[in-house]
Design a protein around this motif. Structure first.
Motif, mmCIF file in Angstrom:
data_model
loop_
_atom_site.group_PDB
_atom_site.id
_atom_site.type_symbol
_atom_site.label_atom_id
_atom_site.label_comp_id
_atom_site.label_asym_id
_atom_site.label_seq_id
_atom_site.Cartn_x
_atom_site.Cartn_y
_atom_site.Cartn_z
ATOM 1 N N GLY A 24 22.091 24.903 40.114
ATOM 2 C CA GLY A 24 20.873 24.092 40.070
ATOM 3 C C GLY A 24 21.194 22.619 39.925
ATOM 4 N N ASP A 25 22.170 22.288 39.091
ATOM 5 C CA ASP A 25 22.578 20.894 38.929
ATOM 6 C C ASP A 25 23.121 20.326 40.233
ATOM 7 O OD1 ASP A 25 21.843 21.014 36.306
ATOM 8 O OD2 ASP A 25 23.875 21.196 35.503
ATOM 9 N N ARG A 26 23.880 21.134 40.974
ATOM 10 C CA ARG A 26 24.425 20.653 42.254
ATOM 11 C C ARG A 26 23.312 20.379 43.265
ATOM 12 N NH1 ARG A 26 28.904 23.927 40.766
ATOM 13 N NH2 ARG A 26 27.936 25.859 41.537
ATOM 14 N N VAL A 27 22.282 21.207 43.259
ATOM 15 C CA VAL A 27 21.150 20.968 44.155
ATOM 16 C C VAL A 27 20.462 19.652 43.795
ATOM 17 C CG1 VAL A 27 18.875 21.807 44.863
ATOM 18 C CG2 VAL A 27 20.782 23.408 44.645
ATOM 19 N N LEU A 28 20.261 19.403 42.508
ATOM 20 C CA LEU A 28 19.656 18.146 42.070
ATOM 21 C C LEU A 28 20.513 16.948 42.492
ATOM 22 C CD1 LEU A 28 18.528 19.179 38.477
ATOM 23 C CD2 LEU A 28 17.039 18.788 40.442
ATOM 24 N N GLN A 29 21.811 17.076 42.345
ATOM 25 C CA GLN A 29 22.713 15.989 42.729
ATOM 26 C C GLN A 29 22.682 15.743 44.230
ATOM 27 O OE1 GLN A 29 26.254 17.671 41.003
ATOM 28 N NE2 GLN A 29 26.034 16.528 39.083
ATOM 29 N N ARG A 30 22.625 16.819 45.007
ATOM 30 C CA ARG A 30 22.563 16.661 46.461
ATOM 31 C C ARG A 30 21.259 15.971 46.877
ATOM 32 N NH1 ARG A 30 25.937 19.870 49.492
ATOM 33 N NH2 ARG A 30 25.256 18.536 51.222
ATOM 34 N N PHE A 31 20.156 16.317 46.202
ATOM 35 C CA PHE A 31 18.893 15.652 46.533
ATOM 36 C C PHE A 31 18.947 14.163 46.179
ATOM 37 C CE2 PHE A 31 14.529 14.305 45.504
ATOM 38 C CZ PHE A 31 13.977 14.448 46.764
ATOM 39 N N ALA A 32 19.538 13.845 45.022
ATOM 40 C CA ALA A 32 19.677 12.430 44.644
ATOM 41 C C ALA A 32 20.525 11.681 45.669
ATOM 42 C CB ALA A 32 20.297 12.318 43.248
ATOM 43 N N ASP A 33 21.548 12.345 46.204
ATOM 44 C CA ASP A 33 22.365 11.725 47.256
ATOM 45 C C ASP A 33 21.521 11.435 48.494
ATOM 46 O OD1 ASP A 33 24.622 11.869 45.679
ATOM 47 O OD2 ASP A 33 25.335 13.749 46.543
ATOM 48 N N VAL A 34 20.636 12.372 48.856
ATOM 49 C CA VAL A 34 19.751 12.161 50.001
ATOM 50 C C VAL A 34 18.856 10.952 49.765
ATOM 51 C CG1 VAL A 34 17.788 13.121 51.286
ATOM 52 C CG2 VAL A 34 19.768 14.561 50.778
ATOM 53 N N LEU A 35 18.301 10.837 48.551
ATOM 54 C CA LEU A 35 17.462 9.680 48.235
ATOM 55 C C LEU A 35 18.227 8.370 48.429
ATOM 56 C CD1 LEU A 35 15.491 10.754 45.022
ATOM 57 C CD2 LEU A 35 14.711 10.734 47.398
ATOM 58 N N ARG A 36 19.435 8.318 47.886
ATOM 59 C CA ARG A 36 20.226 7.084 48.000
ATOM 60 C C ARG A 36 20.524 6.747 49.457
ATOM 61 N NH1 ARG A 36 22.350 8.577 42.751
ATOM 62 N NH2 ARG A 36 23.551 10.266 43.699
ATOM 63 N N GLN A 37 20.746 7.763 50.277
ATOM 64 C CA GLN A 37 21.074 7.526 51.682
ATOM 65 C C GLN A 37 19.860 7.081 52.497
ATOM 66 O OE1 GLN A 37 22.718 11.290 52.854
ATOM 67 N NE2 GLN A 37 24.495 11.096 51.511
ATOM 68 N N GLU A 38 18.679 7.567 52.162
ATOM 69 C CA GLU A 38 17.519 7.364 53.020
ATOM 70 C C GLU A 38 16.623 6.193 52.615
ATOM 71 O OE1 GLU A 38 17.282 8.814 55.779
ATOM 72 O OE2 GLU A 38 18.845 10.323 55.488
ATOM 73 N N ILE A 39 16.627 5.804 51.341
ATOM 74 C CA ILE A 39 15.786 4.676 50.955
ATOM 75 C C ILE A 39 16.498 3.367 51.255
ATOM 76 C CG2 ILE A 39 14.609 6.033 49.191
ATOM 77 C CD1 ILE A 39 16.244 4.608 47.061
ATOM 78 N N ARG A 40 15.756 2.281 51.194
ATOM 79 C CA ARG A 40 16.292 0.976 51.558
ATOM 80 C C ARG A 40 16.838 0.252 50.323
ATOM 81 N NH1 ARG A 40 10.878 -1.534 53.157
ATOM 82 N NH2 ARG A 40 10.582 -0.656 51.073
ATOM 83 N N ARG A 41 17.633 -0.787 50.587
ATOM 84 C CA ARG A 41 18.087 -1.648 49.494
ATOM 85 C C ARG A 41 16.863 -2.298 48.843
ATOM 86 N NH1 ARG A 41 22.940 -4.167 48.488
ATOM 87 N NH2 ARG A 41 23.736 -3.478 50.520
ATOM 88 N N GLY A 42 16.789 -2.236 47.535
ATOM 89 C CA GLY A 42 15.641 -2.802 46.827
ATOM 90 C C GLY A 42 14.621 -1.763 46.417
ATOM 91 N N ASP A 43 14.615 -0.585 47.077
ATOM 92 C CA ASP A 43 13.754 0.508 46.638
ATOM 93 C C ASP A 43 14.354 1.162 45.392
ATOM 94 O OD1 ASP A 43 12.096 0.028 48.799
ATOM 95 O OD2 ASP A 43 13.095 1.488 50.086
ATOM 96 N N VAL A 44 13.522 1.835 44.610
ATOM 97 C CA VAL A 44 13.953 2.366 43.318
ATOM 98 C C VAL A 44 13.752 3.880 43.284
ATOM 99 C CG1 VAL A 44 13.583 2.316 40.823
ATOM 100 C CG2 VAL A 44 13.387 0.210 42.165
ATOM 101 N N ALA A 45 14.820 4.594 42.973
ATOM 102 C CA ALA A 45 14.759 6.057 42.840
ATOM 103 C C ALA A 45 14.964 6.434 41.381
ATOM 104 C CB ALA A 45 15.829 6.717 43.706
ATOM 105 N N SER A 46 14.231 7.446 40.925
ATOM 106 C CA SER A 46 14.379 7.893 39.536
ATOM 107 C C SER A 46 14.117 9.395 39.443
ATOM 108 C CB SER A 46 13.417 7.143 38.613
ATOM 109 O OG SER A 46 12.079 7.512 38.911
ATOM 110 N N ARG A 47 14.650 9.980 38.398
ATOM 111 C CA ARG A 47 14.365 11.381 38.086
ATOM 112 C C ARG A 47 13.382 11.401 36.930
ATOM 113 N NH1 ARG A 47 18.537 15.803 35.502
ATOM 114 N NH2 ARG A 47 17.197 17.645 35.684
ATOM 115 N N ILE A 48 12.191 11.962 37.172
ATOM 116 C CA ILE A 48 11.147 11.986 36.160
ATOM 117 C C ILE A 48 11.438 13.045 35.104
ATOM 118 C CG2 ILE A 48 8.677 12.312 35.776
ATOM 119 C CD1 ILE A 48 9.326 9.784 37.245
ATOM 120 N N GLY A 49 12.024 14.138 35.532
ATOM 121 C CA GLY A 49 12.339 15.236 34.615
ATOM 122 C C GLY A 49 12.446 16.532 35.390
ATOM 123 N N GLY A 50 13.327 17.420 34.948
ATOM 124 C CA GLY A 50 13.494 18.685 35.645
ATOM 125 C C GLY A 50 13.844 18.475 37.101
ATOM 126 N N GLU A 51 13.012 19.072 37.998
ATOM 127 C CA GLU A 51 13.256 18.924 39.439
ATOM 128 C C GLU A 51 12.318 17.911 40.077
ATOM 129 O OE1 GLU A 51 10.567 22.605 38.969
ATOM 130 O OE2 GLU A 51 12.099 21.524 37.839
#
Length: 382
Positions: free
Chosen positions: A270-297
């Motif tokens: 489950g942790d690896r899935v969360l990490q892979r999704f965070a990697d997708v966010l970093r790859q797809e959003i633009r410089r200056g956009d903000v990504a965060s984990r609110i909690g859980g999934e």
């Protein structure tokens, strides 16, 4: 006024010893910061070399100048290794080793030939080169604060210029053999700059160390340790107290069927899935956009300077990129997907209200079949 060289040597020794102790204390409090212990080893060698020169009591044989000179060059090479590690903890020690070996061999050859003046000149030239290399490492560093980094680089260069002046004077005077310590304006300049330069470099190095530690602690307090994106606290610290401009978009994410991952494959998967999704966010959003984990999934992305269609395009891109990873979440061919809610701000709408609307749109996406993007309606503003 005649400068007492012995007094200056004592001052340099005490200054270097104080810096050595401070660096060791800093390293004991942060063992991972290996640049501190490298700097401490280098300063220890410089202190020992200066003590040998201060205790020679008029003698000027090989033991009184070749040995201290060798220690100074090796010590400076350790300081150079520390400067490289300060800039990049993964950097190789090979360049400092090569520079140190070349410099020691280069002064040993003329000393063995009896050309003590030439050996002394080469000592000063190589010391200047190593100090300039230290300056370059600080100048290239991307760390903060930049003013202190640049000031340290300048101090290294000024101190290097004093060593270069000593070597240049000996060569210009043609003093290939020396039977006593050189006495000229360059030597006085070098003694003063060694005292002032080492003290200033030490103070700035410790300032940079504690500034880096404070920055790291701040980052750790505001970062989700598992995924590396911002945590909920940091997100609300940044956006929670103000109304959002109309060019802002909030995306809320919830990983579909995530509980099944933990139940069937364990929390590590489950942790690896969360990490892979965070990697997708970093790859797809633009410089200056903000990504965060609110909690859980659950995750949130704040897109700035954007219109609704572009925001929806980015959301669809994230949804598709994550689905394309084909991460299995059960034994029956079900893959990990994400549902997304998108909200654009109404007039004078604060961040919490905007987030609530994006969350409502997210649950519409979940209830509508998952693995889709839903737009929030302005009618949902309370």
């Amino acid at each position: 006024m005649v400068i007492d060289n012995a007094t200056l040597l004592i001052g340099i020794a005490f200054s270097s010893a104080s810096l050595l102790v401070a660096l060791l204390i800093g390293w004991l409090n942060a063992r991972s910061e290996t640049y501190l212990v490298l700097g401490a080893i280098g300063m220890g060698m410089v202190v020992f070399a200066v003590m040998l020169m201060g205790l020679r009591n008029g003698a000027y044989g090989y033991a009184q100048h070749f040995l201290p000179y060798t220690l100074i060059l090796i010590g400076f090479s350790f300081i150079y290794a520390g400067a490289r590690r300060f800039r990049d903890m993964s950097t190789s020690h090979r360049p400092p080793l090569i520079v140190g070996a070349i410099s020691v061999i280069s002064i040993a050859i003329p000393f063995l030939m009896g050309l003590t003046g030439l050996g002394t000149a080469l000592l000063n030239i190589f010391a200047a080169v190593i100090l300039v290399l230290c300056a370059i490492e600080h100048w290239r560093s991307k760390d903060h604060p930049h003013v202190a980094l640049n000031a340290n680089a300048i101090l290294y260069c000024i101190t290097a210029s004093s060593f270069l002046a000593c070597g240049a004077v000996l060569l210009l005077e043609g003093r290939w053999v020396t039977t006593e310590p050189p006495k000229n304006w360059a030597e006085d300049f070098n003694s003063i700059m060694s005292l002032v330069g080492l003290t200033g470099i030490g103070a700035l190095t410790l300032t940079l160390h504690y500034a880096r530690a404070a920055h790291r602690h701040h980052t750790e307090a505001n970062t989700d340790s598992l995924t590396g994106v911002l945590n909920r606290r940091a997100l609300f610290d940044r956006f929670g107290a103000s109304s959002q401009p109309n060019s802002t978009a909030v995306l809320m994410f919830d990983l579909d069927h995530f509980k099944q991952v933990n139940d069937r494959f364990g929390h590590a998967q489950g942790d690896r899935v969360l990490q892979r999704f965070a990697d997708v966010l970093r790859q797809e959003i633009r410089r200056g956009d903000v990504a965060s984990r609110i909690g859980g999934e659950e995750f949130c992305v704040v897109l700035t300077d954007i219109d609704q269609e572009t925001a929806k395009t980015i959301a669809e891109r994230i949804r598709k990129a994550f689905a394309d990873l084909a991460l299995a979440i059960d034994d029956k061919g079900l893959f990990a997907t994400v549902s997304i809610g998108l909200a654009m701000p109404a007039t004078d709408e604060d961040f919490s209200a905007l987030l609530n609307r994006a969350d409502a749109a997210l649950y519409q996406a979940k209830n509508g079949g998952r693995n889709q993007v839903r737009l929030a309606s302005l009618r949902l503003v309370a």
